[in-house]
Scaffold this active site. Sequence first.
Site, short mmCIF file in Angstrom:
data_model
loop_
_atom_site.label_atom_id
_atom_site.label_comp_id
_atom_site.label_asym_id
_atom_site.label_seq_id
_atom_site.Cartn_x
_atom_site.Cartn_y
_atom_site.Cartn_z
N HIS A 73 1.23 -1.61 0.34
CA HIS A 73 -0.26 0.18 -0.10
C HIS A 73 1.21 1.39 0.16
O HIS A 73 1.67 1.06 0.29
CB HIS A 73 -1.08 0.01 1.20
CG HIS A 73 -1.72 1.07 0.99
ND1 HIS A 73 -1.92 2.47 1.53
CD2 HIS A 73 -3.19 0.79 1.02
CE1 HIS A 73 -3.14 3.03 1.30
NE2 HIS A 73 -3.86 2.30 1.15
N GLU A 78 0.91 4.14 1.19
CA GLU A 78 1.50 4.98 2.38
C GLU A 78 2.59 3.41 3.34
O GLU A 78 2.78 5.13 4.15
CB GLU A 78 -0.27 4.57 3.27
CG GLU A 78 0.28 5.18 4.86
CD GLU A 78 -1.23 5.04 5.77
OE1 GLU A 78 -1.00 4.99 7.33
OE2 GLU A 78 -2.63 5.72 5.38
#
Length: 318
Positions: free
Chosen positions: A131, A133
């Site tokens: 991901h 992030e």
Amino acid sequence: MSAKRTSKTVLLAAPRGFCAGVDRAIQIVEKSIAKYGAPVYVRHEIVHNRHVVDRLVGMGAVFVEELEDCPDDRPVVFSAHGVPKSVPAAAQAREMNYLDATCPLVSKVHVEAEKHAAAGHHILLIGHEGHPEVVGTMGQLPVGRMSLIETEEDAHKFTAEDPENLALVTQTTLSVDDTSAMIDILKTRFPNIALPYKEDICYATTNRQMAVKAIAERCDLLLVIGSQTSSNSKRLVEVGDKAGADNAMLISSADSINWDIVDQAKVIGLSAGASAPEYLTDGVLAALKSKYEIDMQEVEVTKEKVIFRLPRKLLDVA
């Protein structure tokens, strides 16, 4: 004489949809285009929603995956998910005009990680591999200073070189309940682990999950509007499923509704992930009203008043 339309109850979860971090990120792209003209480059999707991305493309944004894909002489915006430290460093080396749309709550996690590292801790990051992030957060420190914990099994199996010198941070868009379970395992195994000063999972993720929990037990069907690439939207489906909804589904818009399933439901819950604009919710409600008699009830668990400031160089843009 027309046939009587079927009646359905719609429970509309609130809060839902855009959070302050997403709203700020989108404004940064819009105001950059207004100030500098098109094209403005954006590294990675500004937020994980195709409708938002397509609208910004129409305004003059160009979305790329890597900084290498951007010319030196045009502005570049970093997405709300955050980027590794190497990205702004490379932009500075090329003397690029860059704007950082990283959500301030993600930036808070970055700062926490750096403080823990400075204190000599090895850092455990609860999150989903790959991901953006997580990639950005792990990229704040040299390789090897942070270990990723994705599951309860990972939490049980992790072995520490120095069990007395550990710290914990989390991705901001996770399931509150699932994360709590992993934190409990790690706290039991490593009693001295340094925990976040305040929960890393962002207020908007928490509030949207609370709102879904408030309606789930009453729902024959829970519809969550969001992208398949949106972590917080997928977590809302999981939360609704665990909280008692008979069926919980992720839809991208009214166009992706399975009407055969909706036909069977008497009580329909509706929410939207933090990167889903409100007009998608309006579109789903309009589609439901076009087919059924709708008794709509909004269930609000809290009001959100958070606003994040724009970068200084965009404050002069109307």
